[in-house]
Write a protein that holds these residues in place. Structure first.
Motif, PDB file in Angstrom:
ATOM      1  N   GLU A   8      84.853  68.830 -23.153  1.00 53.55           N
ATOM      2  CA  GLU A   8      85.612  68.590 -21.929  1.00 53.55           C
ATOM      3  C   GLU A   8      84.805  69.113 -20.740  1.00 53.55           C
ATOM      4  O   GLU A   8      84.428  70.284 -20.712  1.00 53.55           O
ATOM      5  N   PRO A   9      84.523  68.248 -19.758  1.00 54.97           N
ATOM      6  CA  PRO A   9      83.701  68.661 -18.616  1.00 54.97           C
ATOM      7  C   PRO A   9      84.240  69.897 -17.884  1.00 54.97           C
ATOM      8  O   PRO A   9      83.465  70.729 -17.413  1.00 54.97           O
ATOM      9  N   GLU A  10      85.570  70.015 -17.809  1.00 55.44           N
ATOM     10  CA  GLU A  10      86.148  71.166 -17.099  1.00 55.44           C
ATOM     11  C   GLU A  10      85.769  72.489 -17.770  1.00 55.44           C
ATOM     12  O   GLU A  10      85.576  73.500 -17.101  1.00 55.44           O
ATOM     13  N   SER A  11      85.660  72.483 -19.081  1.00 56.55           N
ATOM     14  CA  SER A  11      85.344  73.723 -19.793  1.00 56.55           C
ATOM     15  C   SER A  11      83.854  74.046 -19.743  1.00 56.55           C
ATOM     16  O   SER A  11      83.445  75.135 -20.125  1.00 56.55           O
ATOM     17  N   MET A  12      83.056  73.111 -19.265  1.00 54.21           N
ATOM     18  CA  MET A  12      81.605  73.297 -19.232  1.00 54.21           C
ATOM     19  C   MET A  12      81.087  73.838 -17.911  1.00 54.21           C
ATOM     20  O   MET A  12      79.904  74.132 -17.782  1.00 54.21           O
ATOM     21  N   THR A  13      81.948  74.030 -16.923  1.00 56.61           N
ATOM     22  CA  THR A  13      81.506  74.504 -15.610  1.00 56.61           C
ATOM     23  C   THR A  13      80.715  75.816 -15.688  1.00 56.61           C
ATOM     24  O   THR A  13      79.624  75.900 -15.111  1.00 56.61           O
ATOM     25  N   PRO A  14      81.186  76.834 -16.419  1.00 59.59           N
ATOM     26  CA  PRO A  14      80.380  78.061 -16.508  1.00 59.59           C
ATOM     27  C   PRO A  14      79.032  77.831 -17.194  1.00 59.59           C
ATOM     28  O   PRO A  14      78.025  78.423 -16.801  1.00 59.59           O
ATOM     29  N   VAL A  15      78.999  76.965 -18.172  1.00 62.73           N
ATOM     30  CA  VAL A  15      77.754  76.661 -18.879  1.00 62.73           C
ATOM     31  C   VAL A  15      76.794  75.930 -17.955  1.00 62.73           C
ATOM     32  O   VAL A  15      75.600  76.237 -17.907  1.00 62.73           O
ATOM     33  N   ILE A  16      77.313  74.981 -17.209  1.00 56.80           N
ATOM     34  CA  ILE A  16      76.485  74.244 -16.254  1.00 56.80           C
ATOM     35  C   ILE A  16      75.892  75.203 -15.229  1.00 56.80           C
ATOM     36  O   ILE A  16      74.701  75.131 -14.909  1.00 56.80           O
ATOM     37  N   ASN A  17      76.698  76.125 -14.738  1.00 52.21           N
ATOM     38  CA  ASN A  17      76.204  77.113 -13.777  1.00 52.21           C
ATOM     39  C   ASN A  17      75.127  77.988 -14.389  1.00 52.21           C
ATOM     40  O   ASN A  17      74.116  78.295 -13.749  1.00 52.21           O
ATOM     41  N   ARG A  18      75.305  78.375 -15.651  1.00 51.58           N
ATOM     42  CA  ARG A  18      74.319  79.214 -16.340  1.00 51.58           C
ATOM     43  C   ARG A  18      72.993  78.455 -16.493  1.00 51.58           C
ATOM     44  O   ARG A  18      71.920  79.010 -16.286  1.00 51.58           O
ATOM     45  N   ILE A  19      73.082  77.181 -16.838  1.00 50.87           N
ATOM     46  CA  ILE A  19      71.869  76.385 -17.016  1.00 50.87           C
ATOM     47  C   ILE A  19      71.166  76.158 -15.680  1.00 50.87           C
ATOM     48  O   ILE A  19      69.933  76.200 -15.605  1.00 50.87           O
ATOM     49  N   LYS A  20      71.919  75.952 -14.628  1.00 52.49           N
ATOM     50  CA  LYS A  20      71.309  75.805 -13.298  1.00 52.49           C
ATOM     51  C   LYS A  20      70.591  77.088 -12.886  1.00 52.49           C
ATOM     52  O   LYS A  20      69.511  77.043 -12.300  1.00 52.49           O
ATOM     53  N   ARG A  21      71.202  78.224 -13.208  1.00 51.76           N
ATOM     54  CA  ARG A  21      70.566  79.505 -12.902  1.00 51.76           C
ATOM     55  C   ARG A  21      69.274  79.655 -13.706  1.00 51.76           C
ATOM     56  O   ARG A  21      68.241  80.080 -13.181  1.00 51.76           O
ATOM     57  N   ALA A  22      69.303  79.259 -14.976  1.00 53.11           N
ATOM     58  CA  ALA A  22      68.107  79.318 -15.817  1.00 53.11           C
ATOM     59  C   ALA A  22      67.025  78.378 -15.282  1.00 53.11           C
ATOM     60  O   ALA A  22      65.836  78.699 -15.324  1.00 53.11           O
ATOM     61  N   GLN A  23      67.449  77.238 -14.769  1.00 51.77           N
ATOM     62  CA  GLN A  23      66.507  76.283 -14.183  1.00 51.77           C
ATOM     63  C   GLN A  23      65.780  76.930 -12.997  1.00 51.77           C
ATOM     64  O   GLN A  23      64.566  76.778 -12.841  1.00 51.77           O
ATOM     65  N   GLY A  24      66.523  77.652 -12.185  1.00 54.48           N
ATOM     66  CA  GLY A  24      65.915  78.363 -11.057  1.00 54.48           C
ATOM     67  C   GLY A  24      64.968  79.458 -11.531  1.00 54.48           C
ATOM     68  O   GLY A  24      63.890  79.650 -10.954  1.00 54.48           O
ATOM     69  N   GLN A  25      65.361  80.168 -12.591  1.00 55.37           N
ATOM     70  CA  GLN A  25      64.491  81.208 -13.148  1.00 55.37           C
ATOM     71  C   GLN A  25      63.208  80.592 -13.688  1.00 55.37           C
ATOM     72  O   GLN A  25      62.124  81.156 -13.507  1.00 55.37           O
ATOM     73  N   LEU A  26      63.320  79.456 -14.347  1.00 55.93           N
ATOM     74  CA  LEU A  26      62.138  78.798 -14.900  1.00 55.93           C
ATOM     75  C   LEU A  26      61.196  78.348 -13.786  1.00 55.93           C
ATOM     76  O   LEU A  26      59.976  78.475 -13.906  1.00 55.93           O
TER      77      LEU A  26
END
Length: 86
Positions: free
Chosen positions: A4-22
């Motif tokens: 469910e996309p709504e439940s993935m918001t924290p995961v999406i944010n975590r991956i975006k943060r990792a993208q910035g770290q990379l």
């Protein structure tokens, strides 16, 4: 199993943060920064992605149990997903 996309918001944010770290790790390499600093940041990216993966699997597991009941849960498939992150 669809997530469910709504439940993935924290995961999406975590991956975006990792993208910035990379991106930061790449910049550090291009600038010739100290090896220890680069490896430390790369480890942080790796840990962030691992946590995102575990969160996705855990959310999927919760959805399977809530929706289908424990009887239809494919334990081997979930185990394989967890182990793929190891």
């Amino acid at each position: 199993m669809q997530l469910e996309p709504e439940s993935m918001t924290p995961v999406i944010n975590r991956i975006k943060r990792a993208q910035g770290q990379l991106a930061g790790v790449l910049r550090m390499l291009e600038e010739g920064r100290d090896c220890e600093d680069v490896v430390t940041q790369l480890a942080a990216v790796s840990k962030a992605l691992d946590r995102a993966g575990f969160a996705i699997v855990a959310t999927g597991l919760q959805q399977c149990i809530a929706t289908d009941g424990a009887d239809s849960l494919d334990v081997k498939k979930m185990e394989k997903l967890f182990l793929s992150l190891a």
